[in-house]
Write an enzyme that holds these catalytic residues in place. Structure first.
Site, PDB file in Angstrom:
ATOM      1  N   GLY A  11       0.838  -1.188   0.000  1.00 32.33           N
ATOM      2  CA  GLY A  11       0.000   0.000   0.000  1.00 32.33           C
ATOM      3  C   GLY A  11       0.872   1.236   0.000  1.00 32.33           C
ATOM      4  CB  CYS A  12       0.286   4.553   1.455  1.00 24.52           C
ATOM      5  SG  CYS A  12       1.116   6.121   1.708  1.00 24.52           S
ATOM      6  CG  PHE A  13       5.940   5.098  -0.439  1.00 23.82           C
ATOM      7  CD1 PHE A  13       5.403   6.301  -0.041  1.00 23.82           C
ATOM      8  CD2 PHE A  13       6.475   5.025  -1.724  1.00 23.82           C
ATOM      9  CE1 PHE A  13       5.383   7.409  -0.870  1.00 23.82           C
ATOM     10  CE2 PHE A  13       6.467   6.121  -2.567  1.00 23.82           C
ATOM     11  CZ  PHE A  13       5.909   7.323  -2.131  1.00 23.82           C
ATOM     12  CD1 TRP A  14       4.715   8.596   2.415  1.00 23.82           C
ATOM     13  CD2 TRP A  14       2.631   9.324   2.737  1.00 23.82           C
ATOM     14  NE1 TRP A  14       4.500   9.640   1.553  1.00 23.82           N
ATOM     15  CE2 TRP A  14       3.226  10.116   1.725  1.00 23.82           C
ATOM     16  CE3 TRP A  14       1.317   9.592   3.110  1.00 23.82           C
ATOM     17  CZ2 TRP A  14       2.552  11.150   1.095  1.00 23.82           C
ATOM     18  CZ3 TRP A  14       0.652  10.630   2.483  1.00 23.82           C
ATOM     19  CH2 TRP A  14       1.268  11.401   1.489  1.00 23.82           C
TER      20      TRP A  14
END
Length: 182
Positions: A11-14
């Protein structure tokens, strides 16, 4: 002993970056893109889904302190490996669940862990996480690096990233850098 590298997309790398930065044995976590065809992709390119890249974190770790299995246990606990090309409201191939292995040993560990999780029926649906050889890693733009640390009060960080960090702290507290030091 040499450091090892393991790129992961969930998903979102953050979200992944914020968690793995806290893990003992992890020396660096860099947000970027892997697995696509577009040379030198930008965030804008990747967001379209047309570049073929996934948002990933490239984790550099000390195998004397942690190992591939420990990293993957955290990875499977903090994202949903059962939804194809989706994590929460983030939809598209850029958000796919993927392990980009750097060695046959990493590949074997990933395959064995997926078999184990599947046999134990740890998820209601089957695991769809891809296992693929690592390809060229493209570092994401500077504003993506250490995003959670630099933007903790951003609504996305509060509602999406922070719960994953809390889940890691609760479930894997002994694997946190501060716990390892104490």
């Amino acid at each position: 002993m040499a450091k090892e590298v393991l790129p992961l997309g969930g998903g979102c790398f953050w979200c992944l970056e914020a968690v793995f930065e806290e893990m003992a044995g992890v020396e660096s976590v860099e947000s970027g893109y892997m697995g696509g065809e577009t040379p030198n992709p930008t965030y804008r390119d990747v967001c379209t889904g047309a570049s073929g890249h996934a948002e990933v974190v490239q984790i550099t770790y000390d195998p004397e302190v942690t190992n591939t299995r420990a990293l993957l246990e955290v990875f499977f606990a903090i994202h949903d490996p059962t939804t194809k090309n989706r994590q929460g409201n983030d939809v598209g191939t850029q958000y796919r669940s993927v392990i980009f292995y750097q060695s046959e040993e990493q590949k074997e560990v990933a395959e064995a862990l997926i078999r184990c999780l599947s046999e134990k029926k740890c998820y209601a649906s089957g695991i769809v996480t891809e296992i693929a050889p690592a390809s060229e890693f493209f570092v994401a733009e500077e504003y993506h690096q250490h995003y959670f640390r630099n933007n903790e009060n951003h609504p996305y960080c509060q509602y999406v990233v922070a719960p994953k960090v809390r889940k890691f702290t609760t479930k894997f507290g002994a694997r946190r850098k501060v716990a390892a030091l104490g």
